[in-house]
Design a protein around this motif. Structure first.
Motif, mmCIF file in Angstrom:
data_model
loop_
_atom_site.group_PDB
_atom_site.id
_atom_site.type_symbol
_atom_site.label_atom_id
_atom_site.label_comp_id
_atom_site.label_asym_id
_atom_site.label_seq_id
_atom_site.Cartn_x
_atom_site.Cartn_y
_atom_site.Cartn_z
ATOM 1 N N LEU A 22 -44.881 -2.015 -12.108
ATOM 2 C CA LEU A 22 -45.262 -2.929 -13.132
ATOM 3 C C LEU A 22 -45.644 -4.054 -13.330
ATOM 4 N N ILE A 23 -45.438 -3.826 -11.929
ATOM 5 C CA ILE A 23 -46.318 -5.322 -11.534
ATOM 6 C C ILE A 23 -46.975 -5.841 -10.505
ATOM 7 N N GLY A 24 -48.201 -6.264 -10.360
ATOM 8 C CA GLY A 24 -49.274 -6.010 -9.905
ATOM 9 C C GLY A 24 -49.858 -7.402 -9.133
ATOM 10 N N LEU A 25 -50.657 -7.611 -8.405
ATOM 11 C CA LEU A 25 -51.346 -8.515 -7.836
ATOM 12 C C LEU A 25 -52.854 -9.316 -8.645
ATOM 13 N N ILE A 47 -48.319 -7.984 -0.496
ATOM 14 C CA ILE A 47 -47.760 -6.375 -0.159
ATOM 15 C C ILE A 47 -46.624 -6.777 0.696
ATOM 16 N N GLU A 48 -46.672 -8.161 1.702
ATOM 17 C CA GLU A 48 -45.168 -8.372 2.596
ATOM 18 C C GLU A 48 -44.252 -9.131 1.368
ATOM 19 N N ALA A 49 -44.790 -9.309 0.101
ATOM 20 C CA ALA A 49 -43.741 -9.359 -0.756
ATOM 21 C C ALA A 49 -42.835 -8.366 -1.422
ATOM 22 N N GLY A 50 -43.272 -7.102 -1.450
ATOM 23 C CA GLY A 50 -43.383 -6.248 -1.942
ATOM 24 C C GLY A 50 -43.885 -5.792 -2.938
ATOM 25 N N TYR A 51 -44.998 -6.160 -3.764
ATOM 26 C CA TYR A 51 -46.448 -5.923 -4.254
ATOM 27 C C TYR A 51 -47.152 -4.368 -3.864
ATOM 28 N N ARG A 52 -47.108 -3.529 -4.409
ATOM 29 C CA ARG A 52 -47.733 -2.316 -4.623
ATOM 30 C C ARG A 52 -49.221 -1.833 -5.330
ATOM 31 N N HIS A 53 -48.981 -3.047 -5.841
ATOM 32 C CA HIS A 53 -50.480 -2.468 -6.594
ATOM 33 C C HIS A 53 -50.757 -3.833 -6.778
ATOM 34 N N ILE A 283 -47.074 -16.086 -5.211
ATOM 35 C CA ILE A 283 -47.261 -14.952 -5.260
ATOM 36 C C ILE A 283 -46.092 -14.294 -5.008
ATOM 37 N N LYS A 284 -44.989 -14.820 -4.038
ATOM 38 C CA LYS A 284 -43.935 -14.453 -3.559
ATOM 39 C C LYS A 284 -43.103 -14.489 -5.323
ATOM 40 N N GLU A 285 -43.230 -15.941 -5.437
ATOM 41 C CA GLU A 285 -42.396 -16.099 -6.409
ATOM 42 C C GLU A 285 -41.997 -15.400 -8.227
ATOM 43 N N ASN A 286 -44.160 -15.052 -8.293
ATOM 44 C CA ASN A 286 -44.458 -14.172 -9.313
ATOM 45 C C ASN A 286 -43.342 -12.616 -9.329
ATOM 46 N N PHE A 287 -43.411 -12.359 -8.239
ATOM 47 C CA PHE A 287 -42.570 -10.454 -7.789
ATOM 48 C C PHE A 287 -40.840 -10.990 -8.186
ATOM 49 N N GLN A 288 -40.496 -12.042 -7.434
ATOM 50 C CA GLN A 288 -38.857 -11.979 -8.111
ATOM 51 C C GLN A 288 -38.446 -12.199 -9.630
ATOM 52 N N ILE A 289 -38.272 -10.861 -10.886
ATOM 53 C CA ILE A 289 -38.315 -11.095 -11.651
ATOM 54 C C ILE A 289 -37.730 -9.610 -12.106
ATOM 55 N N PHE A 290 -36.707 -9.547 -10.617
ATOM 56 C CA PHE A 290 -35.999 -8.598 -10.534
ATOM 57 C C PHE A 290 -34.394 -8.364 -11.223
ATOM 58 N N ASP A 291 -34.133 -9.617 -10.950
ATOM 59 C CA ASP A 291 -32.778 -9.836 -10.600
ATOM 60 C C ASP A 291 -32.116 -10.814 -11.704
ATOM 61 N N PHE A 292 -33.048 -10.583 -12.669
ATOM 62 C CA PHE A 292 -32.420 -10.920 -13.903
ATOM 63 C C PHE A 292 -32.966 -10.665 -15.301
ATOM 64 N N SER A 293 -32.869 -10.107 -16.238
ATOM 65 C CA SER A 293 -32.778 -9.395 -17.584
ATOM 66 C C SER A 293 -32.815 -10.428 -19.082
ATOM 67 N N LEU A 294 -33.651 -10.424 -19.879
ATOM 68 C CA LEU A 294 -33.666 -10.784 -20.182
ATOM 69 C C LEU A 294 -32.788 -10.065 -22.037
ATOM 70 N N SER A 295 -32.073 -10.521 -22.868
ATOM 71 C CA SER A 295 -31.399 -9.832 -23.534
ATOM 72 C C SER A 295 -32.166 -9.351 -24.608
ATOM 73 N N GLU A 296 -31.627 -9.330 -25.762
ATOM 74 C CA GLU A 296 -32.829 -8.200 -26.962
ATOM 75 C C GLU A 296 -33.092 -9.425 -27.678
ATOM 76 N N ALA A 297 -32.126 -10.488 -28.617
ATOM 77 C CA ALA A 297 -32.387 -11.722 -28.706
ATOM 78 C C ALA A 297 -33.627 -12.413 -27.940
ATOM 79 N N GLU A 298 -33.544 -12.769 -27.027
ATOM 80 C CA GLU A 298 -34.580 -13.879 -25.511
ATOM 81 C C GLU A 298 -35.950 -12.554 -26.499
#
Length: 329
Positions: A22-25, A47-53, A283-298
């Motif tokens: 779902l996320i690529g560079l 790749i070192e930050a975790g991207y695989r795409h 690059i690192k910051e853009n990948f750090q999106i797996f530790d929160f999630s948006l509510s339906e209202a948001e």
């Protein structure tokens, strides 16, 4: 969208049985101003930050660097080839003649020094006169177009898949009419698995998103953070996306950046995001999106930001018979 996404597992299925992270560079950089080795260093950092795409193209003139970074990370034992998802693109001057599709893909494979790409897409439905230049013009500076047979081009894409040079095939910047052309093609062998289009909170593509969902076509969103403010090709009617008040307030709440909120928004809708950055911190910051999630209202509130205005209009080709953006979607 199943939201059990993690930095390690965030791929979603494609209609052909393969899957896409779902996320690529994004790796586009202006070849005239980007220093050599920038793409190499950025892909390594990603790749070192975790991207695989990784999303690239022959016309970015840096596929050799991208390939080298992938191969170096495989060689040092960080990952195997099958852990990486690479998307390449056949460009508009290669599509007027279906004979040009496979040689273009072979050039990409040669630059990358890889045996196959995971996804190969038609970058634009507009064709130009084939030749030595990517954007041919006549003596008056007018672009030289070419009649396009998108169905013949698609058959050439199918042949590349059948030959094993590519795992999945898709399109980019296609509108509904152009997608239907291919989906309704007599003798269709392989459906397009994806459509790469501009997609972000100011341009959420609600109708195309719904249509592609029905047809089992994944949307890959380019410019997911808005775009540069380069007036030579960017429509500046919209203010900068990342300064939006709503995004700023949601970002504060989660202690995240507005960029991370914008990326998370699309990801939760099942839209693949390919933010381009050559800055290792971002690059690192853009990948750090797996530790929160948006509510339906948001999610609903962010959807409400849609202005239906494109940043990337490509108006210089708006008189092309296959220019995709005249249609509503």
């Amino acid at each position: 969208m199943d939201m059990d996404l993690t930095a390690e597992h965030h791929s979603i299925p494609l209609s052909d049985g393969n899957s896409i992270p779902l996320i690529g560079l994004g790796t586009y950089g202006d070849p005239r101003t980007t220093p050599k080795r920038t793409a190499y260093e950025s892909v390594k950092a990603a790749i070192e930050a975790g991207y695989r795409h990784l999303d690239g193209a022959l016309v970015y003139f840096n596929e050799h660097e991208v390939g080298e970074a992938i191969r170096d990370k495989i060689a040092d034992g960080s990952l195997k080839r099958e852990d990486i998802f690479y998307c390449g693109k056949v460009f508009v001057e290669h599509i007027p003649s279906s004979e040009l599709v496979r040689p273009a893909l072979e050039k990409t494979l040669k630059a990358l020094q890889l045996d196959y790409v995971d996804l190969y897409i038609i970058e634009m439905p507009t064709a130009f006169k084939p030749g030595d230049t990517f954007y041919p013009r006549d003596e008056n500076g007018k672009y030289i177009y070419h009649e396009t047979d998108l169905c013949a081009t698609w058959e050439a894409m199918e042949a590349c898949k059948d030959a094993g040079l590519v795992k999945s095939i898709g399109v980019s910047n296609f509108n509904k009419r152009q997608l239907e052309l291919i989906l309704n093609k007599p003798g269709l062998k392989h459906k397009p698995v994806s459509n790469q289009v501009e997609c972000h909170p100011y341009y959420t593509q609600p109708k195309l998103h719904e249509y592609c969902k029905q047809k089992d076509i994944v949307i890959v969103g380019y410019s997911p953070l808005g775009t540069s403010r380069d007036a030579s090709w960017v429509n500046l009617k919209c203010p900068p996306l990342l300064e939006d008040e709503l995004l700023v307030s949601i970002a504060k709440k989660y202690n995240k950046s507005t960029a991370q909120v914008a990326l998370r928004f699309n990801m939760q809708r099942g839209v693949v995001v390919i933010p381009k950055s050559f800055n290792p911190v971002r690059i690192k910051e853009n990948f750090q999106i797996f530790d929160f999630s948006l509510s339906e209202a948001e999610m609903k509130a962010i959807e409400g930001l849609n202005k239906n205005i494109r940043f990337v209009e490509l108006l210089m080709w708006s008189d092309h018979p296959e220019y995709p953006f005249h249609d509503d979607y």
